[in-house]
Write an enzyme that holds these catalytic residues in place. Structure first.
Site: not given
Ligand SMILES: *Cc1c(COP(=O)(O)O)cnc(C)c1O
Length: 743
Positions: A313-314
């Site tokens: 999620c980055n």
């Protein structure tokens, strides 16, 4: 402080208010942001900017660059509204970012900074560090965090608002239960929001009361266990430096570094100000190629070590670290890459990282356990030498097995048996469906399925199924009265096929009781092609639409397994019609397992259809006193096809050909004992050490029947002679060339 479900909900609350502002807003965010911060850009009607580095943020703050809309275009500068967001700690590699930016932004008297508010995402930071918000001059305007990341429980988050920064939040249009004083909704429509206290008009609906009560307990337990956040911070910081030092010193036998650790040059493990206790890395093999993350994850899980892999999620952080350009992302996406899939190396580049996170509960033993695992499985002391391969060993069919019900027990075939393009007759013709969901159950989730024993009774035309004392029998003929109407089912990946579900109570109860979850039997549609050559049986030929015939000449040679080019090809590697393994390889594997005092593997755990033995069959062994021929494990690595010569000399029938499209990639399912349904570490652990090729753990060969001069199919049996054919030997076999469609 406003209680919210999690950090993301806090971010969305701020976003809503900014979006509802009449002026719209500009949004600037740091490239290291979590996806939940990145998404705020979609509502930024005045544009958005991604700051690619700390340096860019600082240039903007010191007025060297100006990515926000030019204020000169605005007649009244106060009209401009902006939001600047960044993480206090990167959730990807643990780098800690400057906490002085909100203060700098506030103290700037440049017009373009005056109406820009700061949003600090502290979700990653506060799990192992203290965040000091006591000074309203330097504190961020808005701070979000998730309590579960610090305490484990309760599932709760918070949005912390600096009181003087309330103004932009007032424009939020939505109101709900709890946030208003009066609402009129008849002829006149008006409402009055609760604005006496800041949190009240932002708390939509009922508060998570029990979680808030539990939070009080969590705070007390935390201080009893760990003292205070500073102690947690120095403890985890020490551990992460230790882990970093040990991992970065790991080398292969040739001096090649084993780990590529993604540490920022500006941060240092052991320094709480610049680095949190998180290590993001990829592993490299002896030759400097990336090792598949999911492979490492599988092994670690067996040792009860958990970490996250992938894009985390980055998106900005990962793309910067791995040097993935937007076009590469698009290409990988088109080639089948998705978050959470196993194809984590594409064209030699990883699509994600491994993230090791340490917390208050971690200790030195955890670090040692992980480093030992890495040393044991991934340090290569010398180049793996291919095993010596004989010129012409003799092989024969040692055992033939089918698995009539997918993921259930095996049925061993003693006589001769039909084989055709879809595989061996009755192999995986049935499956067990979860009731209602139309999903086939798998032994991976329900190891007990191994104990459900099917038996094909051709004489009487039944499939008998036994589980401990209970039994049922199912007619082999496809009598439509047994079934529910045709049923769309998701059996494998994204291929939808028609299944027929058995509706009788007896069948449903049998499988439900055996497996312990509501389910029933289903059958793949079959068709009869009339009586076959053996007149006293009632065998029908079967089509398996999910096992599409394989065309070997469409496959590029030596294509690595599991490189999906199109979905149906993936399907084939997962579900080829036949699986072949070699007893010599199994014996070799078991001798290696014994060296480490592990539990030797039975052939059955590999769920193969054809088990090949290497010695001449007993009847052909002219000289029984001769010393046994040495075995040649993994000789099958060089085979491309095989010819099976029916061993009955009385009724000579022609050779039958098979091709091997790819080696079989293995997972922990081979650790389920097929007689007891118990899980073990072996043989996966040893296999992972000895048979890892390009990030895959390989054992056995996917196998496809090539036909025997017609559509008829053929019959094979235990004892048939098997002649392996290597690529360079194809030229010498006219018949095989014909089957392969070569000129
Ligand atoms: C975990 C995390 C989030 C998201 O938190 P949720 O609780 O899933 O909303 C956002 N930012 C960072 C830096 C995180 O570590």
């Amino acid at each position: 402080m406003v209680f919210v479900a999690n950090a993301t909900a806090g971010i969305k609350l701020v976003m809503e208010a900014f979006r509802d502002n009449d002026r719209g807003y500009w949004y600037g965010y740091h490239a290291d942001s979590h996806t939940s911060l990145v998404g705020v850009r979609e509502a930024a009607s005045a544009g958005s900017t991604c700051f690619l580095s700390d340096h860019e943020v600082e240039e903007w703050l010191s007025n060297k660059i100006n990515p926000s809309p030019s204020s000169s275009e605005e007649t009244k500068e106060t009209k401009f509204l902006g939001l600047f967001a960044y993480p206090a700690q990167s959730n990807m590699n643990g780098r800690r970012l400057s906490l002085s930016w909100p203060g700098q932004l506030r103290s700037s008297n440049l017009p373009r900074h005056t109406n820009v508010f700061s949003l600090l995402d502290a979700a990653a930071l506060v799990s192992t560090a203290q965040l000091d918000l006591s000074d309203p001059i330097t504190a961020p305007d808005f701070t979000v965090l998730s309590f579960y990341k610090t305490f484990g429980f309760p599932d709760l988050g918070a949005l912390i608002i600096r009181k003087q920064s309330i103004e932009p939040l007032l424009s939020r249009k939505y109101f709900g239960g709890g946030t208003v004083q009066v609402v009129s909704c008849m002829k006149e429509q008006w409402h009055i929001k609760k604005e006496d206290s800041i949190h009240e008009f932002l708390e939509d609906g009922s508060l998570p009361i029990h979680s808030i009560v539990a939070l009080d307990c969590a705070l007390r337990v935390y201080s009893r266990l760990f003292g205070n956040p500073e102690l947690v911070s120095s403890h985890t910081s020490f551990l992460s430096r230790e882990l970093y030092n040990r991992l970065s010193s790991l080398r292969h036998g040739n001096g090649q570094h084993m780990c590529r650790i993604y540490k920022a040059s500006s941060s240092n493990y052991g320094d709480c100000l610049t680095q949190g206790p998180i290590i993001a890395l990829n592993f490299l093999d002896y030759k400097g190629n990336y090792v598949s993350n999911s492979e490492i994850e599988k092994l670690a899980l067996i040792r009860n070590i958990q970490f996250r892999t992938g894009g985390l999620c980055n998106p900005g952080g990962i793309q910067t670290l791995l040097g993935l350009a937007p076009w590469e992302l698009k290409r990988n996406f088109s080639a089948g890459y998705r978050c959470g899939l196993e194809n984590d190396i594409m064209r030699g580049k990883p699509t994600g990282v491994i993230r090791l996170s340490l917390g208050a509960m971690s200790n030195l033993n955890d670090i040692t356990a992980f480093v030992e695992l890495v040393k044991e499985y991934f340090v290569e002391y010398q180049d793996l030498k291919p095993l010596a391969i004989p010129t012409s060993p003799t092989y024969y069919i040692e055992r033939l097995t089918i698995f009539p019900i997918k993921s259930c027990g095996s049925y061993e075939i003693l006589g001769d048996w039909d084989v055709h393009a879809q595989g061996l007759a009755f192999d995986r013709e049935w499956c067990v469906l979860r009731q209602g969901s139309n999903r086939a159950l798998s032994q991976k989730e329900y190891p007990k399925m191994a104990l459900i024993k099917p038996r094909i009774d051709l004489e009487n035309g039944f499939l008998h199924v036994e589980y401990h004392q209970s039994k049922i029998k199912i007619p082999l003929s496809a009598d439509p009265r047994q079934y529910k109407a045709q049923n769309q089912s998701q059996l494998c990946n994204n291929n939808t096929i028609n299944l027929q579900t058995y509706t009788s109570k007896e069948t449903t109860n049998f499988f439900t009781n055996a497996i312990g979850t509501p389910c029933t039997l289903a059958r793949l549609p079959t068709y009869s092609s009339g009586p076959n050559n053996n007149n006293n049986t009632t065998t029908t030929r079967h089509s398996k639409p999910h096992l599409q015939p394989h065309h070997p000449n469409n496959l590029p040679p030596n294509q690595p397994p599991n490189t999906p080019q199109n979905p149906s090809q993936t399907l084939l590697t997962n579900e080829s019609p036949i699986l072949t393994i070699s007893l010599s390889s199994l014996n070799h594997l078991n001798s290696q397992i014994k060296l480490s005092h592990g539990k030797p593997a039975q052939a059955s755990v590999f769920r193969a259809n054809i088990l090949l033995g290497e010695h001449p069959p007993p009847s052909q062994n002219q000289n029984p006193t001769a010393s046994p021929t040495p075995e040649h494990p993994y000789a099958e690595d060089t085979w491309r096809h095989m010819r099976i010569i029916p061993s009955s000399p009385s009724s000579p029938s022609p050779s039958i050909y098979f091709t091997f499209p790819s080696p079989c990639r293995r997972c922990q399912m081979i650790c389920i004992d097929q007689d007891t349904a118990e899980r073990d570490r072996e043989p996966f652990c040893t296999l992972a050490k000895t048979r890892r090729r390009m990030g895959n753990v390989l054992f056995g060969l996917h196998t496809v029947f090539l036909g025997v001069g017609g559509e008829r199919g053929a019959r094979i049996k235990v004892g048939d002679i098997v002649v392996p054919i290597k690529e360079e030997e194809v030229q010498g076999d006219e018949r095989l060339k014909g089957l392969l469609g070569c000129s």
